[in-house]
Design a protein around this motif. Structure first.
Motif, mmCIF file in Angstrom:
data_model
loop_
_atom_site.group_PDB
_atom_site.id
_atom_site.type_symbol
_atom_site.label_atom_id
_atom_site.label_comp_id
_atom_site.label_asym_id
_atom_site.label_seq_id
_atom_site.Cartn_x
_atom_site.Cartn_y
_atom_site.Cartn_z
ATOM 1 N N ALA A 204 0.838 -1.194 0.000
ATOM 2 C CA ALA A 204 0.000 0.000 0.000
ATOM 3 C C ALA A 204 0.873 1.244 0.000
ATOM 4 C CB ALA A 204 -0.913 -0.009 1.225
ATOM 5 N N PRO A 205 0.479 2.257 -0.749
ATOM 6 C CA PRO A 205 1.284 3.486 -0.760
ATOM 7 C C PRO A 205 1.243 4.173 0.593
ATOM 8 C CG PRO A 205 -0.822 3.833 -1.869
ATOM 9 C CD PRO A 205 -0.731 2.361 -1.582
ATOM 10 N N ILE A 206 2.324 4.881 0.914
ATOM 11 C CA ILE A 206 2.338 5.653 2.159
ATOM 12 C C ILE A 206 1.469 6.885 1.961
ATOM 13 C CG2 ILE A 206 3.767 7.033 3.710
ATOM 14 C CD1 ILE A 206 5.975 5.099 3.399
ATOM 15 N N LEU A 207 0.449 7.026 2.796
ATOM 16 C CA LEU A 207 -0.507 8.121 2.664
ATOM 17 C C LEU A 207 0.065 9.393 3.268
ATOM 18 C CD1 LEU A 207 -3.749 6.152 3.604
ATOM 19 C CD2 LEU A 207 -2.796 6.585 1.344
ATOM 20 N N MET A 208 -0.193 10.502 2.586
ATOM 21 C CA MET A 208 0.359 11.787 3.014
ATOM 22 C C MET A 208 -0.770 12.791 3.218
ATOM 23 S SD MET A 208 3.723 11.779 0.532
ATOM 24 C CE MET A 208 4.704 12.878 1.550
ATOM 25 N N GLY A 209 -0.423 13.997 3.668
ATOM 26 C CA GLY A 209 -1.421 15.034 3.889
ATOM 27 C C GLY A 209 -0.757 16.353 4.211
ATOM 28 N N ASN A 210 -1.579 17.353 4.530
ATOM 29 C CA ASN A 210 -1.018 18.674 4.866
ATOM 30 C C ASN A 210 -1.727 19.307 6.064
ATOM 31 O OD1 ASN A 210 -3.473 19.320 3.793
ATOM 32 N ND2 ASN A 210 -2.685 20.598 2.119
ATOM 33 N N GLU A 211 -2.445 18.488 6.833
ATOM 34 C CA GLU A 211 -3.177 19.008 7.978
ATOM 35 C C GLU A 211 -2.244 19.383 9.139
ATOM 36 O OE1 GLU A 211 -6.187 16.382 5.833
ATOM 37 O OE2 GLU A 211 -4.036 16.385 6.224
ATOM 38 N N ARG A 212 -2.842 20.045 10.150
ATOM 39 C CA ARG A 212 -2.094 20.523 11.305
ATOM 40 C C ARG A 212 -2.212 19.511 12.444
ATOM 41 N NH1 ARG A 212 -5.749 25.723 11.404
ATOM 42 N NH2 ARG A 212 -7.176 23.938 11.168
ATOM 43 N N VAL A 213 -1.076 19.081 12.954
ATOM 44 C CA VAL A 213 -1.037 18.031 13.971
ATOM 45 C C VAL A 213 -0.397 18.570 15.251
ATOM 46 C CG1 VAL A 213 -0.174 15.738 14.568
ATOM 47 C CG2 VAL A 213 -0.893 16.228 12.213
ATOM 48 N N LEU A 214 -1.049 18.312 16.383
ATOM 49 C CA LEU A 214 -0.480 18.615 17.692
ATOM 50 C C LEU A 214 -0.015 17.301 18.302
ATOM 51 C CD1 LEU A 214 0.130 20.544 20.032
ATOM 52 C CD2 LEU A 214 -2.243 20.244 20.804
ATOM 53 N N LEU A 215 1.278 17.209 18.570
ATOM 54 C CA LEU A 215 1.894 15.969 19.042
ATOM 55 C C LEU A 215 2.486 16.187 20.433
ATOM 56 C CD1 LEU A 215 3.281 13.111 18.568
ATOM 57 C CD2 LEU A 215 5.164 14.400 17.533
ATOM 58 N N VAL A 216 2.220 15.256 21.359
ATOM 59 C CA VAL A 216 2.813 15.352 22.691
ATOM 60 C C VAL A 216 3.330 13.988 23.126
ATOM 61 C CG1 VAL A 216 0.526 15.082 23.770
ATOM 62 C CG2 VAL A 216 2.439 15.968 25.116
ATOM 63 N N ASP A 217 4.595 13.976 23.552
ATOM 64 C CA ASP A 217 5.230 12.791 24.125
ATOM 65 C C ASP A 217 6.294 13.280 25.088
ATOM 66 O OD1 ASP A 217 6.990 10.398 24.499
ATOM 67 O OD2 ASP A 217 5.637 9.543 23.004
ATOM 68 N N ASP A 218 6.309 12.754 26.316
ATOM 69 C CA ASP A 218 7.245 13.271 27.311
ATOM 70 C C ASP A 218 8.673 12.814 27.076
ATOM 71 O OD1 ASP A 218 6.440 10.650 28.040
ATOM 72 O OD2 ASP A 218 7.205 10.959 30.057
ATOM 73 N N GLU A 219 8.890 11.894 26.131
ATOM 74 C CA GLU A 219 10.237 11.493 25.754
ATOM 75 C C GLU A 219 10.668 12.323 24.548
ATOM 76 O OE1 GLU A 219 13.732 10.414 25.522
ATOM 77 O OE2 GLU A 219 12.619 9.338 27.094
ATOM 78 N N PRO A 220 11.625 13.252 24.717
ATOM 79 C CA PRO A 220 11.992 14.158 23.623
ATOM 80 C C PRO A 220 12.403 13.464 22.329
ATOM 81 C CG PRO A 220 12.918 14.946 25.687
ATOM 82 C CD PRO A 220 12.336 13.581 25.970
ATOM 83 N N GLN A 221 13.155 12.371 22.435
ATOM 84 C CA GLN A 221 13.592 11.690 21.221
ATOM 85 C C GLN A 221 12.417 11.090 20.457
ATOM 86 O OE1 GLN A 221 16.742 9.024 22.704
ATOM 87 N NE2 GLN A 221 18.175 10.201 21.471
ATOM 88 N N VAL A 222 11.453 10.554 21.188
ATOM 89 C CA VAL A 222 10.269 9.995 20.526
ATOM 90 C C VAL A 222 9.481 11.100 19.844
ATOM 91 C CG1 VAL A 222 8.082 8.793 20.892
ATOM 92 C CG2 VAL A 222 10.125 8.041 22.106
ATOM 93 N N ALA A 223 9.274 12.206 20.549
ATOM 94 C CA ALA A 223 8.549 13.329 19.956
ATOM 95 C C ALA A 223 9.277 13.848 18.716
ATOM 96 C CB ALA A 223 8.382 14.445 20.987
ATOM 97 N N ALA A 224 10.605 13.899 18.795
ATOM 98 C CA ALA A 224 11.396 14.426 17.674
ATOM 99 C C ALA A 224 11.277 13.547 16.433
ATOM 100 C CB ALA A 224 12.857 14.555 18.092
ATOM 101 N N ILE A 225 11.383 12.225 16.586
ATOM 102 C CA ILE A 225 11.343 11.364 15.406
ATOM 103 C C ILE A 225 9.927 11.296 14.827
ATOM 104 C CG2 ILE A 225 11.001 9.214 16.711
ATOM 105 C CD1 ILE A 225 12.908 9.755 13.364
ATOM 106 N N LEU A 226 8.906 11.296 15.699
ATOM 107 C CA LEU A 226 7.540 11.303 15.181
ATOM 108 C C LEU A 226 7.251 12.599 14.425
ATOM 109 C CD1 LEU A 226 5.561 9.753 18.193
ATOM 110 C CD2 LEU A 226 6.201 8.636 16.046
ATOM 111 N N LYS A 227 7.769 13.705 14.932
ATOM 112 C CA LYS A 227 7.584 14.999 14.261
ATOM 113 C C LYS A 227 8.234 14.978 12.882
ATOM 114 C CE LYS A 227 8.270 19.988 15.051
ATOM 115 N NZ LYS A 227 9.052 20.363 13.848
ATOM 116 N N ARG A 228 9.440 14.428 12.803
ATOM 117 C CA ARG A 228 10.144 14.396 11.518
ATOM 118 C C ARG A 228 9.431 13.486 10.518
ATOM 119 N NH1 ARG A 228 16.582 13.915 12.320
ATOM 120 N NH2 ARG A 228 16.414 14.058 10.055
ATOM 121 N N ILE A 229 8.920 12.358 10.991
ATOM 122 C CA ILE A 229 8.183 11.457 10.097
ATOM 123 C C ILE A 229 6.925 12.142 9.564
ATOM 124 C CG2 ILE A 229 6.820 9.328 9.998
ATOM 125 C CD1 ILE A 229 8.819 8.114 11.987
ATOM 126 N N LEU A 230 6.177 12.780 10.460
ATOM 127 C CA LEU A 230 4.944 13.443 10.047
ATOM 128 C C LEU A 230 5.221 14.607 9.099
ATOM 129 C CD1 LEU A 230 3.111 13.385 13.486
ATOM 130 C CD2 LEU A 230 2.391 12.160 11.419
#
Length: 387
Positions: free
Chosen positions: A259-285
């Motif tokens: 299946a193709p990787i689905l993309m978008g342009n919406e606004r996402v608010l992300l919270v994770d108390d582990e900075p590295q996890v928040a950082a990599i999820l932010k970069r992926i999104l």
């Protein structure tokens, strides 16, 4: 003296488990850190070799996946409730497991496979079949690792009837797939054979394994309505025969294209108390095209959302955080905006399930570690959901 006392046995089991987990995870971390440091060193020395870098990253990813599987294996011993099942072609999964195993075995080991079956489907969670294959084959490797040997893995269709060769209290008459894993290693004496499926029982030295592998196999196979027969003797090798209830009238289908990787342009608010996890999820999104605001504190997230509740199309929150847990934070956010799509993520939690998350009004529930593809699918599904 506490020898033989349940408390002493429990402490011994915990020590065995801790040593085995440390051993296995340290091996995986060695691969992850080593290939990453090697790649960084080459970049710093301006020695760019894209094929080598790709290979290094594939090794890192594979080690990460094995670490995830190890955690899943540990949890499988105590996990309650049924896992999602689907018709699974066992031979394909075993071939993949053996491919991973072969890459890690020294040249003194010979793997012989006989996995050609025409009706090889069972109703199972594919990851569980993979665990059965890897655990049995790894167990065989440990039995032969000092001198090398031959590992024979075969799969065949059988009809279980009243024949004494199929004598086992759990085996009901009917069609089965029989997986045979045979080694010519040191074998087992009767007293070991009697305990091999006991959780935490192991004959390995401290720190060499968790003692969970065969207990996990037994639990998976029993839950499927199958059975395991074992034949072993000292210096004569060991043969495991695993019987999986076979599905009839199912034929192999052509593999669907990824299946193709689905993309978008919406606004996402992300919270994770582990900075590295928040950082990599932010970069992926952001790679997927989304506009992301990432925070590490649940109270700060709630404060920000209250000031601009219409500035975000989706919230992704970790579950276990100080001050406000993810489910509590989600409840507060939904009081402000009942239509808000929220995805809850967690590494492990026994109190919140996917069903419970849906009851709380959340769009999805993801277990870490989550792949980029899975995250992309979940985000798109949550955003496209029609209330």
């Amino acid at each position: 003296m506490l020898d033989g006392h349940p408390q002493a046995q429990r402490l011994e089991a915990i020590a065995t488990l801790a040593g085995g987990i440390a051993h296995d995870f340290n091996n995986l971390l060695t691969a992850i850190m080593g290939f990453t440091e090697l790649t960084l060193a080459c970049l710093e020395a301006d020695q760019v070799n894209l094929p080598e870098f790709k290979s290094n990253l594939q090794e890192v990813l594979q080690a990460g996946q094995r670490a995830r599987d190890l955690v899943d294996q540990i949890l499988a011993v105590s996990r309650k409730g049924e896992q999602p099942t689907t018709p699974v072609e066992v031979a394909l999964i075993l071939k993949e497991a053996l491919k991973l195993l072969r890459a890690s075995l020294p040249a003194t080991f010979d793997i012989r496979c006989h996995l050609n079956v025409s009706q090889g489907f069972v109703l199972a969670d594919p990851s569980r079949i993979h665990q059965v294959g890897m655990n049995l084959c790894t167990n065989a490797y440990h039995a032969m690792r000092q001198q090398g040997g031959v590992l024979v893995v075969s799969l065949e269709e059988v009809e279980v009837d009243d024949n004494p060769i199929f004598h086992h209290p759990q085996l009901q008459p009917g069609p089965y797939l029989k997986l045979t894993v045979q080694d010519n290693g040191h074998g087992m004496p009767p007293w070991v054979l009697e305990r091999i499926f006991d959780p935490y029982f192991t004959t390995k030295n401290p720190g060499e394994g968790t003692g969970l592998g065969l207990a996990v196999v037994h639990g998976i196979v029993s839950a499927m309505g199958g059975a395991i027969l074992v034949d072993s003797a000292l210096d004569q090798g060991t043969t495991f025969q695993v019987f999986f209830p076979r599905l009839s009238n199912i034929t192999a289908r052509a593999a669907a294209p990824p299946a193709p990787i689905l993309m978008g342009n919406e606004r996402v608010l992300l919270v994770d108390d582990e900075p590295q996890v928040a950082a990599i999820l932010k970069r992926i999104l952001e790679f997927l095209g989304y506009r992301v605001t990432a925070l590490n504190h649940s109270l700060e997230t709630l404060k920000l959302f209250r000031t601009c509740p219409r500035d975000f199309d989706l919230v992704i929150t970790d579950l276990t955080m100080p001050h406000l847990t993810g489910n509590v934070l989600a409840g507060e956010l939904l009081k402000i905006r009942p239509d808000l799509p929220i995805i809850l993520m967690t590494g492990f939690n026994e109190t919140i399930s996917a069903e419970k998350a849906k009851e709380l009004g959340l769009r999805d529930y993801l277990m870490k570690p989550v792949s980029a593809h899975t995250l992309a699918q979940a985000v798109r599904k949550a955003l496209n959901h029609q209330s």
